[in-house]
Scaffold this motif. Structure first.
Motif: not given
Length: 220
Positions: A47-57
């Motif tokens: 969950t944290q990796q996916l959230a970070d990915l969307f925030v980065d994009e």
């Protein structure tokens, strides 16, 4: 590995003693068999990796939920060449691993996203029964082999006035190893418990899983 041996030992202790008196595993090899099993595996929390990915994009913030376990159905067939050595092939498929995300972009636009991921594929292994002449351990076996696994991901993202969806597939091969225990239910029907570890699911070096399963089979 220690937990694997402990689980098999506990199941063996719980089985009725009269099962071992049956002639199910006597020297009537070669033996063919088919069966079905259902299992469970833990899913890594991403969950944290996916959230970070969307925030980065997209900037802003995002929160993600996901399933933390998955069900696995499998059909199998095999053959015991001699009392100690056999081979088995199987086809397996998991239930969906569901990912759900909501967030807002850096410009305060709200969005939602979802992903449903499943695995399916073939496996093959050699079976080794180390103690076919010891009554309480007759049904114990170890296995080692490989698998070819495919991933199927349905992904979508929705923003105001826009929805995008796609299907992503990937596949690859890896190795597997495990252990299990078969015991007689009738002269031709057997029960099974097993633990199997899969390396490199869909060919991804960092994607592995350990499946715990119970099943039933028919000897012929």
């Amino acid at each position: 590995m220690k937990n694997l041996f402990l689980a098999i030992a506990m199941v063996t202790m719980l089985l009725p003693s009269n099962l071992f008196a049956q002639d199910f595993f006597e020297s009537t090899t070669p033996k063919g068999f088919v069966g079905v099993e259902y299992g469970w595996s833990k899913v890594d929390n991403n969950t944290q990796q996916l959230a970070d990915l969307f925030v980065d994009e997209l900037g802003g913030r995002a929160s993600v939920t996901q399933d933390t376990s998955v069900g696995i159905g499998r059909v199998f067939a095999g053959y015991w060449f001699v009392d100690m050595l056999g081979a088995e092939v199987g086809y397996f498929q998991t239930s969906d691993i569901r990912y759900r995300l909501s967030g807002t972009t850096s410009s305060a636009v709200a969005y939602t996203s979802s992903g449903d991921l499943k695995y399916k594929g073939w496996d093959y292994s050699l079976l080794l029964r180390p103690a076919p002449n010891v009554p309480v351990w007759k049904g114990l076996y170890f296995k080692a082999g490989g698998h070819n696994t495919k991933t199927d991901l349905n992904f979508s993202i929705a923003l105001p006035g826009l929805t995008y969806s796609t299907n992503i597939n990937d596949s690859g091969s890896g190795t597997l190893y495990g252990a299990g225990y078969d015991w007689a239910l009738t002269n031709n029907v057997f029960g099974r418990v097993a633990v199997t570890h899969f390396n490199k699911l869909a060919g991804e070096s960092d994607d592995s899983a350990t499946a715990y399963s119970v099943g039933v089979g028919l000897r012929f």
